[in-house]
Scaffold this motif. Structure first.
Motif, PDB file in Angstrom:
ATOM      1  N   ASP A  45     -30.610 -13.047  25.509  1.00 61.63           N
ATOM      2  CA  ASP A  45     -31.947 -12.483  25.597  1.00 61.63           C
ATOM      3  C   ASP A  45     -32.212 -12.026  27.022  1.00 61.63           C
ATOM      4  OD1 ASP A  45     -34.626 -11.930  25.588  1.00 61.63           O
ATOM      5  OD2 ASP A  45     -35.283 -13.917  24.901  1.00 61.63           O
ATOM      6  N   ASP A  46     -31.944 -10.754  27.290  1.00 63.54           N
ATOM      7  CA  ASP A  46     -32.262 -10.142  28.580  1.00 63.54           C
ATOM      8  C   ASP A  46     -31.590 -10.854  29.754  1.00 63.54           C
ATOM      9  OD1 ASP A  46     -33.343  -8.344  30.310  1.00 63.54           O
ATOM     10  OD2 ASP A  46     -35.351  -9.252  30.359  1.00 63.54           O
ATOM     11  N   VAL A  47     -30.269 -10.933  29.709  1.00 63.87           N
ATOM     12  CA  VAL A  47     -29.517 -11.593  30.785  1.00 63.87           C
ATOM     13  C   VAL A  47     -29.087 -10.572  31.838  1.00 63.87           C
ATOM     14  CG1 VAL A  47     -27.381 -12.830  31.354  1.00 63.87           C
ATOM     15  CG2 VAL A  47     -28.702 -13.460  29.311  1.00 63.87           C
ATOM     16  N   SER A  48     -29.443 -10.825  33.075  1.00 66.53           N
ATOM     17  CA  SER A  48     -28.975  -9.997  34.196  1.00 66.53           C
ATOM     18  C   SER A  48     -28.376 -10.907  35.251  1.00 66.53           C
ATOM     19  CB  SER A  48     -30.141  -9.221  34.832  1.00 66.53           C
ATOM     20  OG  SER A  48     -30.706  -8.321  33.912  1.00 66.53           O
ATOM     21  N   LEU A  49     -27.207 -10.542  35.754  1.00 66.89           N
ATOM     22  CA  LEU A  49     -26.623 -11.294  36.868  1.00 66.89           C
ATOM     23  C   LEU A  49     -25.550 -10.464  37.555  1.00 66.89           C
ATOM     24  CD1 LEU A  49     -23.617 -12.457  35.801  1.00 66.89           C
ATOM     25  CD2 LEU A  49     -25.097 -14.005  34.535  1.00 66.89           C
ATOM     26  N   SER A  50     -25.258 -10.829  38.781  1.00 71.13           N
ATOM     27  CA  SER A  50     -24.228 -10.123  39.554  1.00 71.13           C
ATOM     28  C   SER A  50     -23.178 -11.109  40.029  1.00 71.13           C
ATOM     29  CB  SER A  50     -24.845  -9.472  40.800  1.00 71.13           C
ATOM     30  OG  SER A  50     -25.826  -8.549  40.415  1.00 71.13           O
ATOM     31  N   VAL A  51     -21.932 -10.765  39.808  1.00 70.99           N
ATOM     32  CA  VAL A  51     -20.836 -11.632  40.237  1.00 70.99           C
ATOM     33  C   VAL A  51     -20.099 -10.953  41.391  1.00 70.99           C
ATOM     34  CG1 VAL A  51     -18.774 -12.875  39.516  1.00 70.99           C
ATOM     35  CG2 VAL A  51     -20.592 -12.413  37.850  1.00 70.99           C
ATOM     36  N   PRO A  52     -20.205 -11.500  42.603  1.00 69.08           N
ATOM     37  CA  PRO A  52     -19.521 -10.885  43.740  1.00 69.08           C
ATOM     38  C   PRO A  52     -18.001 -10.978  43.579  1.00 69.08           C
ATOM     39  CG  PRO A  52     -21.123 -12.564  44.456  1.00 69.08           C
ATOM     40  CD  PRO A  52     -20.963 -12.707  42.979  1.00 69.08           C
ATOM     41  N   ALA A  53     -17.288  -9.999  44.108  1.00 69.02           N
ATOM     42  CA  ALA A  53     -15.824 -10.038  44.081  1.00 69.02           C
ATOM     43  C   ALA A  53     -15.347 -11.311  44.760  1.00 69.02           C
ATOM     44  CB  ALA A  53     -15.266  -8.813  44.791  1.00 69.02           C
ATOM     45  N   GLY A  54     -14.409 -12.009  44.123  1.00 68.10           N
ATOM     46  CA  GLY A  54     -13.859 -13.227  44.724  1.00 68.10           C
ATOM     47  C   GLY A  54     -14.677 -14.478  44.462  1.00 68.10           C
ATOM     48  N   ALA A  55     -15.764 -14.345  43.708  1.00 67.07           N
ATOM     49  CA  ALA A  55     -16.616 -15.518  43.445  1.00 67.07           C
ATOM     50  C   ALA A  55     -16.013 -16.389  42.358  1.00 67.07           C
ATOM     51  CB  ALA A  55     -18.011 -15.070  43.008  1.00 67.07           C
ATOM     52  N   MET A  56     -16.340 -17.664  42.423  1.00 65.71           N
ATOM     53  CA  MET A  56     -16.075 -18.564  41.306  1.00 65.71           C
ATOM     54  C   MET A  56     -17.467 -18.788  40.696  1.00 65.71           C
ATOM     55  SD  MET A  56     -13.353 -20.628  40.267  1.00 65.71           S
ATOM     56  CE  MET A  56     -12.530 -21.669  41.469  1.00 65.71           C
ATOM     57  N   TYR A  57     -17.780 -18.009  39.677  1.00 63.71           N
ATOM     58  CA  TYR A  57     -19.148 -17.939  39.161  1.00 63.71           C
ATOM     59  C   TYR A  57     -19.246 -18.765  37.893  1.00 63.71           C
ATOM     60  CZ  TYR A  57     -23.667 -15.708  38.414  1.00 63.71           C
ATOM     61  OH  TYR A  57     -25.007 -15.473  38.263  1.00 63.71           O
ATOM     62  N   MET A  58     -20.140 -19.753  37.911  1.00 65.64           N
ATOM     63  CA  MET A  58     -20.222 -20.687  36.800  1.00 65.64           C
ATOM     64  C   MET A  58     -21.361 -20.326  35.856  1.00 65.64           C
ATOM     65  SD  MET A  58     -17.840 -22.433  38.210  1.00 65.64           S
ATOM     66  CE  MET A  58     -17.620 -23.877  37.196  1.00 65.64           C
ATOM     67  N   ILE A  59     -21.076 -20.343  34.558  1.00 62.13           N
ATOM     68  CA  ILE A  59     -22.128 -20.203  33.553  1.00 62.13           C
ATOM     69  C   ILE A  59     -22.282 -21.573  32.898  1.00 62.13           C
ATOM     70  CG2 ILE A  59     -22.901 -18.966  31.493  1.00 62.13           C
ATOM     71  CD1 ILE A  59     -22.315 -16.957  33.564  1.00 62.13           C
ATOM     72  N   MET A  60     -23.483 -22.124  33.008  1.00 59.60           N
ATOM     73  CA  MET A  60     -23.738 -23.514  32.630  1.00 59.60           C
ATOM     74  C   MET A  60     -24.866 -23.536  31.612  1.00 59.60           C
ATOM     75  SD  MET A  60     -23.839 -26.796  33.288  1.00 59.60           S
ATOM     76  CE  MET A  60     -25.568 -27.075  33.286  1.00 59.60           C
ATOM     77  N   GLY A  61     -24.875 -24.522  30.753  1.00 60.85           N
ATOM     78  CA  GLY A  61     -26.007 -24.665  29.831  1.00 60.85           C
ATOM     79  C   GLY A  61     -25.612 -25.554  28.673  1.00 60.85           C
ATOM     80  N   LEU A  62     -26.618 -25.997  27.929  1.00 55.29           N
ATOM     81  CA  LEU A  62     -26.347 -26.867  26.782  1.00 55.29           C
ATOM     82  C   LEU A  62     -25.633 -26.086  25.690  1.00 55.29           C
ATOM     83  CD1 LEU A  62     -29.733 -28.836  26.519  1.00 55.29           C
ATOM     84  CD2 LEU A  62     -27.565 -29.575  27.559  1.00 55.29           C
ATOM     85  N   SER A  63     -25.114 -26.817  24.728  1.00 53.33           N
ATOM     86  CA  SER A  63     -24.431 -26.207  23.595  1.00 53.33           C
ATOM     87  C   SER A  63     -25.387 -25.250  22.869  1.00 53.33           C
ATOM     88  CB  SER A  63     -23.980 -27.317  22.650  1.00 53.33           C
ATOM     89  OG  SER A  63     -23.237 -26.764  21.608  1.00 53.33           O
ATOM     90  N   GLY A  64     -24.893 -24.063  22.569  1.00 56.81           N
ATOM     91  CA  GLY A  64     -25.707 -23.090  21.846  1.00 56.81           C
ATOM     92  C   GLY A  64     -26.583 -22.229  22.730  1.00 56.81           C
ATOM     93  N   SER A  65     -26.493 -22.418  24.059  1.00 55.94           N
ATOM     94  CA  SER A  65     -27.380 -21.669  24.948  1.00 55.94           C
ATOM     95  C   SER A  65     -26.928 -20.224  25.163  1.00 55.94           C
ATOM     96  CB  SER A  65     -27.501 -22.394  26.291  1.00 55.94           C
ATOM     97  OG  SER A  65     -26.233 -22.571  26.876  1.00 55.94           O
ATOM     98  N   GLY A  66     -25.695 -19.899  24.743  1.00 52.45           N
ATOM     99  CA  GLY A  66     -25.255 -18.509  24.835  1.00 52.45           C
ATOM    100  C   GLY A  66     -24.134 -18.249  25.821  1.00 52.45           C
ATOM    101  N   LYS A  67     -23.520 -19.308  26.346  1.00 51.42           N
ATOM    102  CA  LYS A  67     -22.481 -19.149  27.368  1.00 51.42           C
ATOM    103  C   LYS A  67     -21.286 -18.358  26.844  1.00 51.42           C
ATOM    104  CE  LYS A  67     -21.892 -23.611  27.718  1.00 51.42           C
ATOM    105  NZ  LYS A  67     -22.808 -24.095  26.689  1.00 51.42           N
ATOM    106  N   SER A  68     -20.758 -18.796  25.699  1.00 50.90           N
ATOM    107  CA  SER A  68     -19.571 -18.115  25.160  1.00 50.90           C
ATOM    108  C   SER A  68     -19.920 -16.698  24.732  1.00 50.90           C
ATOM    109  CB  SER A  68     -19.007 -18.880  23.967  1.00 50.90           C
ATOM    110  OG  SER A  68     -18.521 -20.120  24.390  1.00 50.90           O
ATOM    111  N   THR A  69     -21.113 -16.531  24.188  1.00 52.49           N
ATOM    112  CA  THR A  69     -21.531 -15.190  23.780  1.00 52.49           C
ATOM    113  C   THR A  69     -21.508 -14.250  24.980  1.00 52.49           C
ATOM    114  OG1 THR A  69     -22.951 -16.194  22.115  1.00 52.49           O
ATOM    115  CG2 THR A  69     -23.357 -13.882  22.634  1.00 52.49           C
ATOM    116  N   LEU A  70     -21.990 -14.738  26.105  1.00 52.19           N
ATOM    117  CA  LEU A  70     -21.994 -13.932  27.326  1.00 52.19           C
ATOM    118  C   LEU A  70     -20.559 -13.597  27.740  1.00 52.19           C
ATOM    119  CD1 LEU A  70     -23.565 -12.691  29.687  1.00 52.19           C
ATOM    120  CD2 LEU A  70     -23.444 -14.895  30.834  1.00 52.19           C
ATOM    121  N   ALA A  71     -19.699 -14.619  27.755  1.00 51.36           N
ATOM    122  CA  ALA A  71     -18.304 -14.403  28.151  1.00 51.36           C
ATOM    123  C   ALA A  71     -17.636 -13.401  27.206  1.00 51.36           C
ATOM    124  CB  ALA A  71     -17.553 -15.728  28.132  1.00 51.36           C
ATOM    125  N   ARG A  72     -17.907 -13.544  25.923  1.00 45.17           N
ATOM    126  CA  ARG A  72     -17.258 -12.687  24.938  1.00 45.17           C
ATOM    127  C   ARG A  72     -17.811 -11.268  24.940  1.00 45.17           C
ATOM    128  NH1 ARG A  72     -14.474 -15.333  20.856  1.00 45.17           N
ATOM    129  NH2 ARG A  72     -15.293 -13.924  19.275  1.00 45.17           N
TER     130      ARG A  72
END
Ligand SMILES: Nc1ncnc2c1ncn2[C@@H]1O[C@H](COP(=O)(O)OP(=O)(O)OP(=O)(O)O)[C@@H](O)[C@H]1O
Ligand SMILES: [Mg+2]
Length: 394
Positions: A45-72
């Motif tokens: 739901d309206d996700v915006s974010l920026s991942v800098p080159a070389g970052a280790m960027y973590m997506i965190m949240g409870l089960s079902g919060s949408g992490k895998s959906t974002l990755a996929r």
């Protein structure tokens, strides 16, 4: 730093015709509202974010919060419903099949929780698999696979079958396979979550070690906040398909911003998370002479001031009561050596002991120059858990 990956107003509704659900979300409806009114499940739901080159960027949240959906969505294993995903300048959402294939083979690789190894192929063949798809010759494939197996410490296991390996080793093969393609973006979805705690900690260390030389841009999905803290340069926290907090690990622990985020931060070992540099008070020159500079706190609350040479190296400390006379032109009194200095990157747990040796603790940069001072009270406040409305939040 340039952004390698930029996600703009990304929505995912699991439905063939998501239009009315999208309209609802854009008018402020929640995931629960949409499910109730349309029967459709909101992934993002309206996700915006920026991942800098070389970052280790973590997506965190409870089960079902949408992490895998974002990755996929990033490599379009899930088709986004609206929004943009920019890999450098290219919008992944608008790529045709050939363009998408190229991105998946050459730019973005994925490591999954359950390894996804081919069970009937040897370790080395598993690593070669992606290279074969890219059309690399068999001799070059073998050479490349041998290189990355060495990187992850599995050279001696190259000829084994996956079932002969432990879970941790299998995940190393998964990692080797992702590294083999030279993709500069790695997506790791709960890659270490299935591993035993000890093996998991080992893999985390290994990833940190590898990242120092590889310098990939890594999107790492986890539901474990401790893992996010250990690995992450930035953390994005998701809830109900929305991104609810984003920032450095330290800033999120200091200012969670909501009870949902605060709940993750509660058990964090702050004494290991924060370092001297992030907890110090900066110093200002109180007196400047040719042969020395007196550095103290602006509000003059500290009981002592540092005296440094022209390269900002500490000569000694001076009681605050003597600063006035010196300011009026008096000679430099004998300096006390009752102080300690710690490098800025020293963790607070290691700083604490310094206060038993000296009341005045300075912070130095990598050149040994004094850059700030630590107050015992401030250090304790930082180590203690988050305080809300004056009450300790335990
Ligand atoms: N293929 C799908 N079809 C329908 N709904 C889906 C699908 N995949 C995910 N969802 C829904 O999207 C939401 C987000 O799921 P997602 O798998 O992204 O969560 P997650 O944060 O990765 O959770 P976990 O920590 O359990 O892996 C959930 O409500 C889930 O039910
Ligand atoms: Mg998931």
């Amino acid at each position: 730093m340039t952004d390698r990956l930029k996600i703009e107003h990304l929505y995912k509704v699991f439905a063939d015709r998501p239009d009315s659900a999208l309209n609802m979300l854009k008018r402020g409806a929640t995931k629960a509202d949409v499910l109730r009114d349309t029967g459709q499940v909101v992934g993002l739901d309206d996700v915006s974010l920026s991942v800098p080159a070389g970052a280790m960027y973590m997506i965190m949240g409870l089960s079902g919060s949408g992490k895998s959906t974002l990755a996929r969505c990033v490599n379009r294993l899930n088709e986004p419903s609206a929004g943009r995903i920019l890999l450098d300048e290219t919008d992944i959402c608008t790529l045709d099949e050939a363009g998408l294939r190229d991105v998946r083979r050459n730019r973005i690789s994925m490591v999954f929780q359950h390894f996804a190894l081919l069970p009937n192929r040897r370790v080395i063949e598993n690593v070669e698999f992606g290279l074969k798809l890219r059309g690399m010759s068999s001799a070059n494939r073998r050479k490349r696979a041998e290189q990355v197996l060495e990187v992850v410490g599995l050279t001696r296991w190259a000829q084994k079958m996956p079932h002969e390996l432990s879970g941790g080793m299998r995940q190393r093969v998964g990692l080797a396979r992702a590294l083999a393609t030279d993709a500069d973006v790695l997506i790791m979805d709960e890659a270490f979550s299935a591993l035993d705690p000890l093996i998991r900690a080992e893999m985390q260390d290994e990833l940190l070690r590898l990242q120092r030389t590889l310098n990939k841009t890594i999107l790492f999905i986890t539901h474990d906040f401790q893992e996010a803290l250990k690995l992450g340069t930035r953390i994005a926290i998701m809830s109900e398909g929305k991104l609810v907090r984003e920032g450095t690990p330290q800033s999120i622990v200091l200012q969670p911003g909501s009870d949902y985020v605060a709940a993750f931060t509660r058990d964090v070992d702050r004494a290991r998370l924060f370092n001297a540099g992030s907890s110090m008070t900066s110093l200002v020159p109180l007196i400047r002479r040719n042969e020395f500079v007196v550095l103290g706190c602006e509000d003059d609350t500290a009981g002592s001031a540092f005296v440094v040479d022209d390269e900002q190296r500490v000569l000694g400390v001076l009681p605050a009561t003597k600063v006035g006379a010196l300011r009026d032109g008096g000679p430099l009194p004998a300096l006390s050596s009752a102080f300690a200095c710690v490098p800025a990157q020293t963790r607070l747990i290691d700083v604490a002991a310094q206060f038993t040796r000296a009341e005045t603790v300075g912070v130095t940069d990598e050149m040994g120059r004094l850059v700030g001072r630590l107050e015992a009270g401030q250090v304790l406040a930082r180590i203690g858990s988050h305080v809300v409305n004056g009450a300790s939040h335990v």
